[in-house]
Scaffold this active site. Structure first.
Site, short mmCIF file in Angstrom:
data_model
loop_
_atom_site.label_atom_id
_atom_site.label_comp_id
_atom_site.label_asym_id
_atom_site.label_seq_id
_atom_site.Cartn_x
_atom_site.Cartn_y
_atom_site.Cartn_z
N ASN A 68 5.02 3.23 0.77
CA ASN A 68 4.85 3.96 2.03
C ASN A 68 5.89 5.10 2.15
OD1 ASN A 68 4.31 4.47 5.08
ND2 ASN A 68 2.66 3.17 4.33
N ARG A 69 6.22 5.48 3.38
CA ARG A 69 6.90 6.78 3.54
C ARG A 69 8.40 6.68 3.79
NH1 ARG A 69 1.74 7.21 5.75
NH2 ARG A 69 0.53 8.72 4.55
N HIS A 95 4.97 6.54 -1.30
CA HIS A 95 4.68 5.63 -2.42
C HIS A 95 5.48 5.94 -3.69
CE1 HIS A 95 1.78 3.76 0.05
NE2 HIS A 95 0.73 4.50 -0.20
N HIS A 165 -1.63 -1.98 -3.70
CA HIS A 165 -2.44 -1.14 -2.83
C HIS A 165 -3.94 -1.42 -2.99
CE1 HIS A 165 -3.35 2.39 -0.41
NE2 HIS A 165 -2.06 2.61 -0.25
N GLN A 272 1.39 -3.47 5.70
CA GLN A 272 0.74 -2.23 6.13
C GLN A 272 -0.76 -2.48 6.08
OE1 GLN A 272 2.53 0.55 6.89
NE2 GLN A 272 0.90 2.04 7.18
N GLU A 298 -0.95 -4.21 2.51
CA GLU A 298 0.19 -3.87 1.66
C GLU A 298 1.43 -4.59 2.17
OE1 GLU A 298 0.14 0.59 1.50
OE2 GLU A 298 -1.79 0.23 2.43
C1 BGC Z 1 -0.67 4.77 3.76
C2 BGC Z 1 -1.74 5.72 4.18
C3 BGC Z 1 -2.18 6.52 2.98
C4 BGC Z 1 -2.66 5.54 1.93
C5 BGC Z 1 -3.14 6.19 0.65
C6 BGC Z 1 -1.23 3.86 2.73
O1 BGC Z 1 -0.24 2.96 2.30
O2 BGC Z 1 -0.17 4.01 4.85
O3 BGC Z 1 -1.25 6.60 5.19
O4 BGC Z 1 -3.20 7.41 3.32
O5 BGC Z 1 -1.64 4.64 1.62
O6 BGC Z 1 -2.18 7.00 0.12
#
Ligand code: BGC
Length: 332
Positions: A68-69, A95, A165, A272, A298
Site C-alpha cells: 500500500n501507500r 506497493h 494481492h 486492506q 490484503e
Molecule cells: C490499493 C488500491 C490500488 C490497488 C491496485 C490496493 O492495495 O489499496 O488503491 O488501486 O491496490 O494497485
C-alpha cells in the site's frame, strides 16, 4: 499430495495439490495465479507472463517491501529521512515502488509434498529503502487451507510490510462481480483516508457506517451509499483494523452462487479490503476482468504506518526474524 512444475513464459508455475484444493504459484512476483477449490477457480489471474508484466492491478502478487501507500514517498527512521519515490502518478509511493517484490522473479523450492518455499532478496537502497533483505514466502496447501508464511531478515533497521494481492471471486471465474458475496469483517474500526487514498492517522469506529461488516452483509449492500470515504475510494479500498491479536479471523466471504466460503485469518493488525473499484477491463484466465470482478483481502500493517507512530509499527530491526502468517480456509 503433489507439486507439479511447468514453464510459464520465461518464468515457472508450480501447482500444489492436496485434496480439494489446488493452488498455482508463479515465480514471477511469487504470484497466486489460481486457487481451485472443489473444481472452482476462485482467484483472478492471466494466462501469460506478458499480461502479468504489463498490466496494472497486482493480480495475486506478493507485494512489498511496503504494501500500500507511503505518503509523499518519504518516511523517517532512526532520524534519517528515506525517499522511496512516488511510483503512483499524482499520489505517492505504492506497493514497494517501481520494481517491488511483485515484479521480480523468485526462486522456488519444494518444502515437502504440499508446500513451496519462494525466496528473494532486496538490496540496501533498492527503491530507496534501507537494508539488505532476505525474504521467503512459504505457500502451504493443507487440506482446505492455503497458508502463506512470510519470513524475512534485514541487515539494517528497515520497514517491512508484505501482503498478497489476490483478487478473490468465490463465484468462480465467470465474469460475475463480487457484489453479491456475503462478507463479515472482524473489525470495529477502520482507517479513513485522504484524497490521495492515504490514512491520516485516525482510527474511526465502523458503527453506523457502510464499513460495519461485523455482521455478514453483501459487499454491494452499501457500496453506493452517499459516504465521503466510499466516494474517495470509488468503493471499498480501506484498511480495516482487525480486532484482537495473534492469528485470528479477519474476514469471512461467502458466495451464494457456489456456496463456497473462505475465512481469512492473519496475525497482522490490518486488512486492506479493495473491491477492484479501479480495475480496468482486460482478459482474465477464463472470463473478462473489470470493476468489482474480485475482492482483495490484503492482510497488512496499516498503510503509511512509517509516518504514524501511533499505528502498529512495521519497523523490522536489524538481525531480527520477521515471521507472519495469513491463512485462507475454504469450505462448502
Ligand atoms: C490499493 C488500491 C490500488 C490497488 C491496485 C490496493 O492495495 O489499496 O488503491 O488501486 O491496490 O494497485
Amino acid at each position: 499430495m503433489s507439486i507439479e512444475k511447468r514453464i510459464f513464459g520465461s518464468a515457472e508455475a508450480y501447482t500444489i495439490t492436496n485434496g480439494d484444493l489446488s493452488v498455482t504459484v508463479l515465480t514471477f512476483g511469487a504470484t497466486l495465479q489460481s486457487i481451485r477449490y472443489k473444481g472452482v477457480d476462485v482467484a483472478l489471474g492471466y494466462n501469460t507472463l506478458e499480461e502479468y508484466e504489463t498490466n496494472d492491478g497486482y493480480l495475486g502478487a506478493t507485494v512489498g517491501r511496503y504494501a500500500n501507500r507511503i505518503a509523499g514517498g518519504k518516511f523517517t527512521l532512526n532520524g534519517v529521512e528515506y525517499d522511496v519515490g512516488c511510483n503512483e502518478e499524482g499520489r505517492g509511493h505504492l506497493h514497494g515502488g517501481r520494481i517491488g517484490l511483485s515484479h521480480k522473479i523468485w526462486k522456488a523450492e519444494a518444502a515437502g509434498k504440499n508446500a513451496l518455499r519462494m525466496t528473494n532478496t532486496l538490496a540496501h537502497g533498492e527503491e530507496g529503502y534501507p537494508g539488505n533483505m532476505e525474504i521467503a514466502v512459504i505457500f502451504t496447501v493443507e487440506e482446505d487451507t492455503l497458508r502463506l508464511t512470510y519470513e524475512a531478515k534485514s541487515d539494517r533497521d528497515t520497514v517491512f510490510n508484505p501482503t498478497n494481492h489476490c483478487y478473490f471471486n468465490l463465484n468462480g471465474e465467470t465474469g460475475a462481480p463480487i457484489l453479491n458475496h456475503l462478507m463479515k469483517v472482524n473489525a470495529s474500526a477502520f482507517t479513513p483516508m485522504d484524497d490521495l487514498l492515504i490514512p491520516f492517522g485516525e482510527l474511526r469506529s465502523v458503527e453506523g457506517t457502510p464499513f460495519d461488516f461485523r455482521m455478514a452483509k453483501p459487499i454491494g449492500k452499501d457500496i453506493d451509499a452517499a459516504d465521503e470515504q466510499l466516494a474517495k475510494g470509488a468503493g471499498y479500498d480501506h484498511n480495516f483494523c482487525v480486532d484482537g491479536e495473534g492469528l485470528r479471523e479477519a474476514v469471512v466471504l461467502t458466495s451464494p452462487d457456489t456456496g463456497i466460503s473462505m475465512t481469512c485469518r492473519t496475525d497482522l493488525p490490518g486488512v486492506q479490503i479493495y473491491t477492484g473499484n479501479c480495475t480496468g477491463d482486460r482478459a482474465g484466465k477464463n472470463a473478462p476482468i473489470g470493476k468489482h470482478s474480485g475482492v482483495c483481502l490484503e492482510t497488512q500493517f496499516y498503510p503509511d504506518s512509517p509516518n504514524h507512530p501511533a499505528f502498529p509499527s512495521a519497523t523490522l530491526k536489524a538481525g531480527a526474524e520477521f515471521k507472519s502468517v495469513t491463512e485462507y480456509i475454504f469450505s462448502k
